[in-house]
Scaffold this motif. Structure first.
Motif, PDB file in Angstrom:
ATOM      1  N   ASP A  99       0.825  -1.220   0.000  1.00 27.28           N
ATOM      2  CA  ASP A  99       0.000   0.000   0.000  1.00 27.28           C
ATOM      3  C   ASP A  99       0.857   1.267   0.000  1.00 27.28           C
ATOM      4  O   ASP A  99       0.347   2.367   0.178  1.00 27.28           O
ATOM      5  N   GLN A 100       2.163   1.113  -0.233  1.00 28.21           N
ATOM      6  CA  GLN A 100       3.032   2.300  -0.270  1.00 28.21           C
ATOM      7  C   GLN A 100       2.625   3.269  -1.385  1.00 28.21           C
ATOM      8  O   GLN A 100       2.863   4.468  -1.273  1.00 28.21           O
ATOM      9  N   HIS A 101       1.994   2.747  -2.453  1.00 26.29           N
ATOM     10  CA  HIS A 101       1.600   3.657  -3.537  1.00 26.29           C
ATOM     11  C   HIS A 101       0.555   4.677  -3.073  1.00 26.29           C
ATOM     12  O   HIS A 101       0.377   5.710  -3.692  1.00 26.29           O
ATOM     13  N   ARG A 102      -0.095   4.392  -1.938  1.00 23.36           N
ATOM     14  CA  ARG A 102      -1.085   5.342  -1.412  1.00 23.36           C
ATOM     15  C   ARG A 102      -0.414   6.569  -0.798  1.00 23.36           C
ATOM     16  O   ARG A 102      -1.079   7.573  -0.536  1.00 23.36           O
ATOM     17  N   LEU A 103       0.879   6.464  -0.550  1.00 20.19           N
ATOM     18  CA  LEU A 103       1.608   7.598   0.049  1.00 20.19           C
ATOM     19  C   LEU A 103       2.039   8.619  -1.002  1.00 20.19           C
ATOM     20  O   LEU A 103       2.538   9.682  -0.664  1.00 20.19           O
ATOM     21  N   VAL A 104       1.890   8.276  -2.283  1.00 18.56           N
ATOM     22  CA  VAL A 104       2.451   9.139  -3.339  1.00 18.56           C
ATOM     23  C   VAL A 104       1.363   9.719  -4.238  1.00 18.56           C
ATOM     24  O   VAL A 104       0.268   9.167  -4.344  1.00 18.56           O
ATOM     25  N   GLN A 105       1.691  10.859  -4.873  1.00 22.25           N
ATOM     26  CA  GLN A 105       0.733  11.509  -5.783  1.00 22.25           C
ATOM     27  C   GLN A 105       1.014  11.200  -7.249  1.00 22.25           C
ATOM     28  O   GLN A 105       0.208  11.480  -8.120  1.00 22.25           O
ATOM     29  N   ARG A 106       2.195  10.654  -7.495  1.00 20.13           N
ATOM     30  CA  ARG A 106       2.596  10.399  -8.880  1.00 20.13           C
ATOM     31  C   ARG A 106       3.614   9.261  -8.875  1.00 20.13           C
ATOM     32  O   ARG A 106       4.360   9.118  -7.916  1.00 20.13           O
ATOM     33  N   ILE A 107       3.634   8.463  -9.953  1.00 18.43           N
ATOM     34  CA  ILE A 107       4.561   7.318  -9.983  1.00 18.43           C
ATOM     35  C   ILE A 107       5.459   7.377 -11.215  1.00 18.43           C
ATOM     36  O   ILE A 107       4.982   7.526 -12.340  1.00 18.43           O
ATOM     37  N   LEU A 108       6.771   7.272 -10.961  1.00 15.13           N
ATOM     38  CA  LEU A 108       7.774   7.190 -12.024  1.00 15.13           C
ATOM     39  C   LEU A 108       8.349   5.770 -12.001  1.00 15.13           C
ATOM     40  O   LEU A 108       8.843   5.312 -10.980  1.00 15.13           O
ATOM     41  N   VAL A 109       8.258   5.093 -13.144  1.00 21.37           N
ATOM     42  CA  VAL A 109       8.812   3.746 -13.251  1.00 21.37           C
ATOM     43  C   VAL A 109      10.101   3.784 -14.062  1.00 21.37           C
ATOM     44  O   VAL A 109      10.129   4.315 -15.174  1.00 21.37           O
ATOM     45  N   VAL A 110      11.186   3.269 -13.464  1.00 23.17           N
ATOM     46  CA  VAL A 110      12.439   3.093 -14.198  1.00 23.17           C
ATOM     47  C   VAL A 110      12.342   1.715 -14.841  1.00 23.17           C
ATOM     48  O   VAL A 110      12.196   0.709 -14.153  1.00 23.17           O
ATOM     49  N   ASP A 111      12.375   1.690 -16.158  1.00 27.85           N
ATOM     50  CA  ASP A 111      12.069   0.454 -16.876  1.00 27.85           C
ATOM     51  C   ASP A 111      13.246  -0.030 -17.718  1.00 27.85           C
ATOM     52  O   ASP A 111      13.894   0.767 -18.400  1.00 27.85           O
ATOM     53  N   VAL A 112      13.517  -1.337 -17.623  1.00 35.42           N
ATOM     54  CA  VAL A 112      14.517  -1.967 -18.507  1.00 35.42           C
ATOM     55  C   VAL A 112      13.995  -3.339 -18.924  1.00 35.42           C
ATOM     56  O   VAL A 112      13.207  -3.945 -18.195  1.00 35.42           O
ATOM     57  N   PRO A 113      14.444  -3.859 -20.060  1.00 30.97           N
ATOM     58  CA  PRO A 113      14.051  -5.219 -20.451  1.00 30.97           C
ATOM     59  C   PRO A 113      14.567  -6.238 -19.423  1.00 30.97           C
ATOM     60  O   PRO A 113      15.610  -6.023 -18.801  1.00 30.97           O
ATOM     61  N   GLU A 114      13.832  -7.345 -19.254  1.00 33.16           N
ATOM     62  CA  GLU A 114      14.175  -8.330 -18.222  1.00 33.16           C
ATOM     63  C   GLU A 114      15.579  -8.918 -18.400  1.00 33.16           C
ATOM     64  O   GLU A 114      16.297  -9.157 -17.431  1.00 33.16           O
ATOM     65  N   ALA A 115      15.991  -9.128 -19.655  1.00 35.23           N
ATOM     66  CA  ALA A 115      17.334  -9.696 -19.906  1.00 35.23           C
ATOM     67  C   ALA A 115      18.417  -8.787 -19.331  1.00 35.23           C
ATOM     68  O   ALA A 115      19.407  -9.247 -18.749  1.00 35.23           O
ATOM     69  N   LEU A 116      18.204  -7.472 -19.454  1.00 37.69           N
ATOM     70  CA  LEU A 116      19.169  -6.498 -18.944  1.00 37.69           C
ATOM     71  C   LEU A 116      19.127  -6.466 -17.410  1.00 37.69           C
ATOM     72  O   LEU A 116      20.173  -6.342 -16.759  1.00 37.69           O
ATOM     73  N   GLN A 117      17.917  -6.602 -16.845  1.00 34.17           N
ATOM     74  CA  GLN A 117      17.765  -6.691 -15.385  1.00 34.17           C
ATOM     75  C   GLN A 117      18.619  -7.827 -14.827  1.00 34.17           C
ATOM     76  O   GLN A 117      19.360  -7.649 -13.868  1.00 34.17           O
ATOM     77  N   LEU A 118      18.486  -8.987 -15.449  1.00 34.79           N
ATOM     78  CA  LEU A 118      19.217 -10.173 -15.013  1.00 34.79           C
ATOM     79  C   LEU A 118      20.721  -9.954 -15.091  1.00 34.79           C
ATOM     80  O   LEU A 118      21.459 -10.198 -14.141  1.00 34.79           O
ATOM     81  N   GLN A 119      21.140  -9.465 -16.255  1.00 34.19           N
ATOM     82  CA  GLN A 119      22.573  -9.257 -16.503  1.00 34.19           C
ATOM     83  C   GLN A 119      23.175  -8.285 -15.493  1.00 34.19           C
ATOM     84  O   GLN A 119      24.201  -8.561 -14.862  1.00 34.19           O
ATOM     85  N   ARG A 120      22.508  -7.143 -15.277  1.00 38.42           N
ATOM     86  CA  ARG A 120      23.021  -6.124 -14.344  1.00 38.42           C
ATOM     87  C   ARG A 120      23.064  -6.645 -12.919  1.00 38.42           C
ATOM     88  O   ARG A 120      24.020  -6.408 -12.187  1.00 38.42           O
ATOM     89  N   THR A 121      22.004  -7.350 -12.513  1.00 42.98           N
ATOM     90  CA  THR A 121      21.933  -7.816 -11.124  1.00 42.98           C
ATOM     91  C   THR A 121      22.957  -8.906 -10.856  1.00 42.98           C
ATOM     92  O   THR A 121      23.576  -8.948  -9.796  1.00 42.98           O
ATOM     93  N   MET A 122      23.157  -9.795 -11.828  1.00 40.87           N
ATOM     94  CA  MET A 122      24.157 -10.850 -11.649  1.00 40.87           C
ATOM     95  C   MET A 122      25.553 -10.248 -11.522  1.00 40.87           C
ATOM     96  O   MET A 122      26.348 -10.678 -10.689  1.00 40.87           O
TER      97      MET A 122
END
Length: 203
Positions: free
Chosen positions: A120-143
């Motif tokens: 329910d943290q989204h209830r604390l905010v007035q606007r949402i910014l999503v930082v988006d990357v393709p899943e393959a890049l997510q995996l690569q960066r996190t590994m």
């Protein structure tokens, strides 16, 4: 006038923290939900005592601090344990976040949270910014960053909201599939835009 709150979210390895740091460098008050989650389980706090009672002393390091790796392993193997932990921690983390956001003096403040749309943290905010990357890049960066194995990262990605789900909640999307320089430039552009908003909305 009270600052309005921007929620900043994105999957693991998307570059949320780097984006948040750029906003912070521009003078924006940033509250990190992960940091709040760390504060609530510091030695001497109620949450840590309850976690140790529930999971046993092997969940603690020799100096009495929480063994995060051991806890992570337990909760990602068992859905019920994960739910128990979330039920304990989410209200405490929320209190911590609210207290910290109230200290903001910039025109808007940012709540950085990987679980913004799942809790329910989204209830604390007035606007949402999503930082988006393709899943393959997510995996690569996190590994690369965590030296963790692929299976564990895939389990974390699965436990978080899907990319589609996050984007559905987004007011703004920052595609972070290029360089650090590009990210900085995009943050500056968004910051200039956010300074024109009242209450997080376009008037």
């Amino acid at each position: 006038m009270k600052p309005w709150i921007l929620g900043l979210t994105g999957g693991i390895g998307s570059g949320k923290s780097a984006a948040a740091q750029h906003f912070s460098d521009l003078g924006v008050h940033v509250v990190d939900a992960d940091q709040a989650a760390r504060w609530v389980v510091e030695p001497g706090r109620l949450a840590l005592r309850k976690i140790a009672e529930h999971f046993g002393k092997e969940i603690l390091l020799t100096d009495g601090r929480l063994d995060r790796a051991a806890l992570r392993q337990r909760v990602f193997q068992d859905e019920n344990e994960r739910r128990w932990l979330e039920k304990l921690l989410h209200p405490l983390i929320r209190q911590e976040i609210v207290a910290n956001l109230e200290q903001a003096s910039s025109p808007y403040a940012i709540l950085v949270s990987p679980l913004l749309v799942e809790t329910d943290q989204h209830r604390l905010v007035q606007r949402i910014l999503v930082v988006d990357v393709p899943e393959a890049l997510q995996l690569q960066r996190t590994m690369q960053r965590d030296q963790a194995d692929r299976k564990q990262i895939e389990a974390i990605i699965k436990a978080q909201a899907s990319r589609e789900e996050r984007l559905r909640h987004a007011d703004d999307v920052l595609n972070n599939d290029r360089s650090e320089e590009w990210l900085k430039h995009e943050v500056e552009r968004l910051h200039a835009f956010y300074l024109t908003l009242r209450g997080g909305q376009v008037s």
